[in-house]
Design an enzyme around this catalytic site. Structure first.
Site, PDB file in Angstrom:
ATOM      1  N   TYR A 130      62.181 -19.352  27.645  1.00  0.00           N
ATOM      2  CA  TYR A 130      61.161 -18.572  28.370  1.00  0.00           C
ATOM      3  C   TYR A 130      60.024 -19.492  28.827  1.00  0.00           C
ATOM      4  O   TYR A 130      59.594 -19.446  29.983  1.00  0.00           O
ATOM      5  CB  TYR A 130      60.636 -17.474  27.453  1.00  0.00           C
ATOM      6  CG  TYR A 130      59.606 -16.560  28.074  1.00  0.00           C
ATOM      7  CD1 TYR A 130      59.979 -15.574  28.988  1.00  0.00           C
ATOM      8  CD2 TYR A 130      58.251 -16.667  27.737  1.00  0.00           C
ATOM      9  CE1 TYR A 130      59.027 -14.725  29.550  1.00  0.00           C
ATOM     10  CE2 TYR A 130      57.305 -15.822  28.287  1.00  0.00           C
ATOM     11  CZ  TYR A 130      57.696 -14.851  29.192  1.00  0.00           C
ATOM     12  OH  TYR A 130      56.756 -14.014  29.751  1.00  0.00           O
ATOM     13  N   SER A 180      53.068 -16.926  32.685  1.00  0.00           N
ATOM     14  CA  SER A 180      52.704 -16.520  31.315  1.00  0.00           C
ATOM     15  C   SER A 180      51.855 -17.633  30.715  1.00  0.00           C
ATOM     16  O   SER A 180      51.918 -18.782  31.187  1.00  0.00           O
ATOM     17  CB  SER A 180      53.989 -16.357  30.494  1.00  0.00           C
ATOM     18  OG  SER A 180      53.690 -16.288  29.106  1.00  0.00           O
TER      19      SER A 180
HETATM   20  P1  NAP Z   1      58.975  -5.278  30.894  1.00  0.00           P
HETATM   21  O1  NAP Z   1      58.195  -4.218  30.239  1.00  0.00           O
HETATM   22  O2  NAP Z   1      60.244  -5.708  30.271  1.00  0.00           O
HETATM   23  O3  NAP Z   1      59.256  -4.880  32.412  1.00  0.00           O
HETATM   24  C1  NAP Z   1      59.962  -5.776  33.231  1.00  0.00           C
HETATM   25  C2  NAP Z   1      60.745  -5.031  34.271  1.00  0.00           C
HETATM   26  O4  NAP Z   1      61.453  -6.011  35.050  1.00  0.00           O
HETATM   27  C3  NAP Z   1      61.819  -4.109  33.648  1.00  0.00           C
HETATM   28  O5  NAP Z   1      61.910  -2.919  34.374  1.00  0.00           O
HETATM   29  C4  NAP Z   1      63.072  -4.949  33.764  1.00  0.00           C
HETATM   30  O6  NAP Z   1      64.260  -4.216  33.836  1.00  0.00           O
HETATM   31  C5  NAP Z   1      62.819  -5.627  35.094  1.00  0.00           C
HETATM   32  N1  NAP Z   1      63.717  -6.750  35.267  1.00  0.00           N
HETATM   33  C6  NAP Z   1      64.126  -7.661  34.364  1.00  0.00           C
HETATM   34  N2  NAP Z   1      65.011  -8.491  34.906  1.00  0.00           N
HETATM   35  C7  NAP Z   1      65.175  -8.106  36.193  1.00  0.00           C
HETATM   36  C8  NAP Z   1      65.966  -8.558  37.267  1.00  0.00           C
HETATM   37  N3  NAP Z   1      66.845  -9.554  37.115  1.00  0.00           N
HETATM   38  N4  NAP Z   1      65.831  -7.946  38.460  1.00  0.00           N
HETATM   39  C9  NAP Z   1      65.000  -6.912  38.619  1.00  0.00           C
HETATM   40  N5  NAP Z   1      64.261  -6.395  37.632  1.00  0.00           N
HETATM   41  C10 NAP Z   1      64.341  -7.004  36.427  1.00  0.00           C
HETATM   42  O7  NAP Z   1      58.095  -6.606  31.054  1.00  0.00           O
HETATM   43  P2  NAP Z   1      56.521  -6.810  31.312  1.00  0.00           P
HETATM   44  O8  NAP Z   1      55.889  -7.059  30.013  1.00  0.00           O
HETATM   45  O9  NAP Z   1      56.009  -5.758  32.216  1.00  0.00           O
HETATM   46  O10 NAP Z   1      56.587  -8.212  32.047  1.00  0.00           O
HETATM   47  C11 NAP Z   1      56.453  -8.355  33.447  1.00  0.00           C
HETATM   48  C12 NAP Z   1      56.284  -9.832  33.760  1.00  0.00           C
HETATM   49  O11 NAP Z   1      55.145 -10.331  33.057  1.00  0.00           O
HETATM   50  C13 NAP Z   1      57.467 -10.690  33.274  1.00  0.00           C
HETATM   51  O12 NAP Z   1      57.703 -11.716  34.214  1.00  0.00           O
HETATM   52  C14 NAP Z   1      56.963 -11.271  31.978  1.00  0.00           C
HETATM   53  O13 NAP Z   1      57.591 -12.483  31.644  1.00  0.00           O
HETATM   54  C15 NAP Z   1      55.498 -11.454  32.298  1.00  0.00           C
HETATM   55  N6  NAP Z   1      54.656 -11.536  31.107  1.00  0.00           N
HETATM   56  C16 NAP Z   1      54.526 -10.472  30.264  1.00  0.00           C
HETATM   57  C17 NAP Z   1      53.710 -10.585  29.139  1.00  0.00           C
HETATM   58  C18 NAP Z   1      53.493  -9.447  28.163  1.00  0.00           C
HETATM   59  O14 NAP Z   1      52.854  -9.662  27.128  1.00  0.00           O
HETATM   60  N7  NAP Z   1      54.001  -8.254  28.421  1.00  0.00           N
HETATM   61  C19 NAP Z   1      53.046 -11.777  28.889  1.00  0.00           C
HETATM   62  C20 NAP Z   1      53.212 -12.845  29.755  1.00  0.00           C
HETATM   63  C21 NAP Z   1      54.010 -12.706  30.888  1.00  0.00           C
HETATM   64  P3  NAP Z   1      65.264  -4.226  32.545  1.00  0.00           P
HETATM   65  O15 NAP Z   1      64.655  -3.273  31.586  1.00  0.00           O
HETATM   66  O16 NAP Z   1      66.550  -3.809  33.116  1.00  0.00           O
HETATM   67  O17 NAP Z   1      65.289  -5.649  32.006  1.00  0.00           O
END
Ligand code: NAP
Length: 264
Positions: free
Chosen positions: A158, A145
């Site tokens: 985080y 991130s």
């Molecule tokens: P999201 O919409 O919350 O999707 C994340 C997915 O990962 C969800 O299905 C979640 O399931 C699953 N997950 C969480 N913990 C888990 C575990 N222990 N084992 C297996 N699956 C798990 O998040 P996203 O925005 O797509 O983010 C994806 C990645 O990008 C993350 O690493 C996040 O930190 C990074 N990121 C996102 C952003 C942003 O702006 N969106 C920015 C920077 C970095 P649950 O619903 O059960 O938790």
């Protein structure tokens, strides 16, 4: 199309958001994808969408990335079914937005267990299977991130976990490189990407979203496809001279926030 033809690639956190976007893009590039998540019902729902879009079933599997037992099971199944692994996208993660005085030790540890330790276990087992089954070749993409590059306000747990993912990627890239193995490990640093992780947190607060949009030099919020494109590049042979590198996918937000005088 076809940049990842016949490559076996595992994606974590694939049922929604960036992970789902990655699976969709990788399938369109003809990869053989194993999509995993801890939310099995949602993963099944996304699978139905992929079947409609691509006309075939893919392999989906339960994986809680914080569990070493789950990881071992998934990697054993890959060895038994696909026989090898070309790529891993360590995408699953959680966010915990709290200032220091409100953040409990348990919450801090949980964030590290999922984001950092989960990425560590996946990286370790992927390097192992790539060594044994793919002549020490492969590409691992760790989703960090911009919080892991600069730190984010009220986001210590985080930011620490994502900074850890960034440095873990570089250190392991050096380690395998020192053995003259061709397993590349790079990190991707998204800015604000419109996924459930963001919308569940901030809801429909239009003023807030507009403020965020204005802080982004390219003038828009990110989409899962923006990150999926960078991930595809790092998984493909187009990036075969890149390891230990970081790709920031944020529309310029990080440079604007870290000292750039930027006004919309
Ligand atoms: P999201 O919409 O919350 O999707 C994340 C997915 O990962 C969800 O299905 C979640 O399931 C699953 N997950 C969480 N913990 C888990 C575990 N222990 N084992 C297996 N699956 C798990 O998040 P996203 O925005 O797509 O983010 C994806 C990645 O990008 C993350 O690493 C996040 O930190 C990074 N990121 C996102 C952003 C942003 O702006 N969106 C920015 C920077 C970095 P649950 O619903 O059960 O938790």
């Amino acid at each position: 199309m076809g940049k990842l033809k016949n490559k076996v690639i595992l994606v974590t956190g694939a049922s929604r958001g960036i992970g789902k976007g990655c699976v969709t893009k990788l399938l369109s590039e003809k990869a053989s994808v194993i999509a995993t998540d801890r939310d099995e019902a949602l993963l099944e729902e996304s699978h139905r969408e992929w079947i409609v879009k691509f006309g075939k079933r893919i392999r989906i599997q339960f994986l809680d990335i914080a569990s070493e037992t789950d990881w071992i099971e998934v990697m054993s199944d890959i060895e038994a079914n696909e026989g090898l692994l070309h790529g891993l996208v360590n995408n699953a993660g959680i966010v915990n937005l709290k200032p220091l005085e409100e953040m409990s030790l348990e919450e801090f540890k949980e964030t590290q267990d999922v984001n950092l330790t989960g990425t560590f276990i996946g990286t370790k087992l992927a390097v192992d299977i790539m060594r044994r089954k793919n002549n020490a070749k492969g590409s691992i993409v760790n989703i960090s991130s911009i919080s892991g590059q600069t730190g984010t306000l009220n986001c210590g747990a985080y930011s620490a976990s994502k900074g850890g993912v960034r440095m873990l990627s570089k250190a392991i890239a050096l380690e395998v490189g020192a053995k003259r193995e061709f397993i590349r490990i790079n990190s991707v640093h998204p800015g604000v990407i419109m996924t459930p992780m963001q919308t569940e947190r901030a809801g429909n607060d239009e003023e807030l979203w507009e403020g965020i949009r204005k802080s982004i030099p390219l003038g828009r919020l990110g989409k899962p496809e923006d990150v999926a494109n960078a991930v595809t590049y790092l998984l493909s042979d187009l990036s075969d001279f890149m390891t230990g590198a970081e790709l920031t996918v944020d529309g310029g937000m990080r440079i604007a926030l870290s000292g750039g005088q930027y006004n919309d």
